[in-house]
Design an enzyme around this catalytic site. Structure first.
Site, PDB file in Angstrom:
ATOM      1  N   LYS A  11     -31.368   8.535  16.864  1.00 17.62           N
ATOM      2  CA  LYS A  11     -32.552   7.678  17.061  1.00 17.62           C
ATOM      3  C   LYS A  11     -33.435   7.624  15.801  1.00 17.62           C
ATOM      4  O   LYS A  11     -33.291   8.445  14.880  1.00 17.62           O
ATOM      5  CB  LYS A  11     -33.344   8.206  18.265  1.00 17.62           C
ATOM      6  CG  LYS A  11     -32.582   8.090  19.585  1.00 17.62           C
ATOM      7  CD  LYS A  11     -33.479   8.442  20.765  1.00 17.62           C
ATOM      8  CE  LYS A  11     -32.738   8.321  22.078  1.00 17.62           C
ATOM      9  NZ  LYS A  11     -33.630   8.533  23.257  1.00 17.62           N
ATOM     10  N   TYR A  51     -31.306  -0.710  27.361  1.00 12.75           N
ATOM     11  CA  TYR A  51     -32.018   0.199  28.260  1.00 12.75           C
ATOM     12  C   TYR A  51     -32.452  -0.490  29.566  1.00 12.75           C
ATOM     13  O   TYR A  51     -33.395  -0.035  30.209  1.00 12.75           O
ATOM     14  CB  TYR A  51     -33.237   0.789  27.551  1.00 12.75           C
ATOM     15  CG  TYR A  51     -32.904   1.992  26.669  1.00 12.75           C
ATOM     16  CD1 TYR A  51     -32.362   3.155  27.208  1.00 12.75           C
ATOM     17  CD2 TYR A  51     -33.165   1.970  25.304  1.00 12.75           C
ATOM     18  CE1 TYR A  51     -32.063   4.255  26.420  1.00 12.75           C
ATOM     19  CE2 TYR A  51     -32.876   3.075  24.498  1.00 12.75           C
ATOM     20  CZ  TYR A  51     -32.327   4.212  25.070  1.00 12.75           C
ATOM     21  OH  TYR A  51     -32.042   5.321  24.291  1.00 12.75           O
ATOM     22  N   ASN A 114     -36.630  11.903  20.971  1.00 14.86           N
ATOM     23  CA  ASN A 114     -35.742  13.045  21.256  1.00 14.86           C
ATOM     24  C   ASN A 114     -34.426  12.990  20.478  1.00 14.86           C
ATOM     25  O   ASN A 114     -33.423  13.561  20.886  1.00 14.86           O
ATOM     26  CB  ASN A 114     -35.534  13.212  22.766  1.00 14.86           C
ATOM     27  CG  ASN A 114     -34.805  12.050  23.398  1.00 14.86           C
ATOM     28  OD1 ASN A 114     -34.564  11.037  22.757  1.00 14.86           O
ATOM     29  ND2 ASN A 114     -34.443  12.197  24.667  1.00 14.86           N
ATOM     30  N   HIS A 117     -29.285   9.906  21.787  1.00 13.75           N
ATOM     31  CA  HIS A 117     -28.923   9.410  23.122  1.00 13.75           C
ATOM     32  C   HIS A 117     -27.439   9.650  23.302  1.00 13.75           C
ATOM     33  O   HIS A 117     -26.670   9.535  22.349  1.00 13.75           O
ATOM     34  CB  HIS A 117     -29.217   7.907  23.241  1.00 13.75           C
ATOM     35  CG  HIS A 117     -28.553   7.278  24.435  1.00 13.75           C
ATOM     36  ND1 HIS A 117     -29.117   7.315  25.682  1.00 13.75           N
ATOM     37  CD2 HIS A 117     -27.343   6.657  24.570  1.00 13.75           C
ATOM     38  CE1 HIS A 117     -28.296   6.721  26.540  1.00 13.75           C
ATOM     39  NE2 HIS A 117     -27.214   6.313  25.886  1.00 13.75           N
ATOM     40  N   GLU A 128     -21.695   1.086  27.280  1.00 10.87           N
ATOM     41  CA  GLU A 128     -22.574   1.257  26.115  1.00 10.87           C
ATOM     42  C   GLU A 128     -21.812   1.026  24.804  1.00 10.87           C
ATOM     43  O   GLU A 128     -22.347   0.411  23.877  1.00 10.87           O
ATOM     44  CB  GLU A 128     -23.222   2.642  26.159  1.00 10.87           C
ATOM     45  CG  GLU A 128     -24.214   2.763  27.305  1.00 10.87           C
ATOM     46  CD  GLU A 128     -24.882   4.124  27.432  1.00 10.87           C
ATOM     47  OE1 GLU A 128     -25.721   4.277  28.327  1.00 10.87           O
ATOM     48  OE2 GLU A 128     -24.566   5.035  26.635  1.00 10.87           O
TER      49      GLU A 128
HETATM   50  P1  CMP Z   1     -32.255   8.604  26.466  1.00  9.46           P
HETATM   51  O1  CMP Z   1     -31.164   9.567  26.725  1.00  9.46           O
HETATM   52  O2  CMP Z   1     -32.108   7.703  25.294  1.00  9.46           O
HETATM   53  O3  CMP Z   1     -32.476   7.693  27.769  1.00  9.46           O
HETATM   54  C1  CMP Z   1     -33.705   7.039  28.050  1.00  9.46           C
HETATM   55  C2  CMP Z   1     -34.806   7.531  27.181  1.00  9.46           C
HETATM   56  O4  CMP Z   1     -36.117   7.277  27.633  1.00  9.46           O
HETATM   57  C3  CMP Z   1     -34.745   9.043  27.084  1.00  9.46           C
HETATM   58  O5  CMP Z   1     -33.625   9.420  26.304  1.00  9.46           O
HETATM   59  C4  CMP Z   1     -36.093   9.370  26.496  1.00  9.46           C
HETATM   60  O6  CMP Z   1     -36.087   9.337  25.082  1.00  9.46           O
HETATM   61  C5  CMP Z   1     -36.981   8.218  26.974  1.00  9.46           C
HETATM   62  N1  CMP Z   1     -38.041   8.639  27.874  1.00  9.46           N
HETATM   63  C6  CMP Z   1     -39.351   8.452  27.644  1.00  9.46           C
HETATM   64  N2  CMP Z   1     -40.069   8.907  28.670  1.00  9.46           N
HETATM   65  C7  CMP Z   1     -39.204   9.397  29.579  1.00  9.46           C
HETATM   66  C8  CMP Z   1     -39.362  10.008  30.849  1.00  9.46           C
HETATM   67  N3  CMP Z   1     -40.568  10.211  31.408  1.00  9.46           N
HETATM   68  N4  CMP Z   1     -38.244  10.399  31.488  1.00  9.46           N
HETATM   69  C9  CMP Z   1     -37.012  10.187  30.953  1.00  9.46           C
HETATM   70  N5  CMP Z   1     -36.810   9.593  29.750  1.00  9.46           N
HETATM   71  C10 CMP Z   1     -37.902   9.214  29.065  1.00  9.46           C
END
Ligand code: CMP
Length: 140
Positions: A11, A51, A114, A117, A128
């Site tokens: 990311k 998403y 984070n 993904h 995906e």
């Molecule tokens: P990812 O695995 O990319 O899938 C969805 C993303 O939404 C997740 O990682 C997080 O980076 C982001 N995200 C932001 N807020 C939340 C939340 N409250 N719960 C889960 N995912 C979140």
């Protein structure tokens, strides 16, 4: 164990901090092979499409804005049990809950930023991967 393919994104927060190599090294050390990879910049429509499953969530707009905020690296990973293997090395979505030795424990800045993904199932991995790669792009 079945040979699988899964989908990974490094990311914007990690790309911006020049962590592509360190994260890729952790994926490889976990037994995953990078069989397709490219550095791209998402636009808002593409992020929202990718998403879409989260479109009703309060964090959706912020997530899409973040994912378009800088370059990302999209990858196809191959290996035995690749979907679960990748999720194990990524660690929990929230870095505060991620185990020692995982990518998110090491690099993630927050729940949104984070760093990586990864697909959550084999079916979603196929979907995906098809957002970003053709079969010809993937070289085992
Ligand atoms: P990812 O695995 O990319 O899938 C969805 C993303 O939404 C997740 O990682 C997080 O980076 C982001 N995200 C932001 N807020 C939340 C939340 N409250 N719960 C889960 N995912 C979140």
């Amino acid at each position: 164990m079945p040979l699988e393919r899964t989908f990974s994104i490094i990311k914007p927060d990690a790309v911006e901090r020049n962590k592509i190599g360190e994260i890729t090294a952790m994926l490889e050390a976990a037994g995953l092979r990078i069989v397709a990879s490219k550095r791209i910049l998402l636009n808002h429509d593409k992020a929202a499409e990718f998403y879409a499953v989260h479109s009703d969530k309060p964090f959706f707009k912020s997530l899409c804005d973040f994912m378009c905020s800088g370059p990302i690296v999209v990858q196809v990973l191959e290996g035995d049990n690749a979907v679960q293997r990748n999720r194990d090395v990524m660690g929990a979505t929230n870095p505060e809950e991620a185990s020692e030795g995982t990518i998110r424990k090491e690099f993630a800045l927050s729940l949104e930023k984070n760093s990586v993904h990864g697909s959550d199932s084999l079916k979603n991995a196929e979907i995906e991967i098809s957002h970003f790669f053709t079969q010809e792009d993937i070289i085992s």
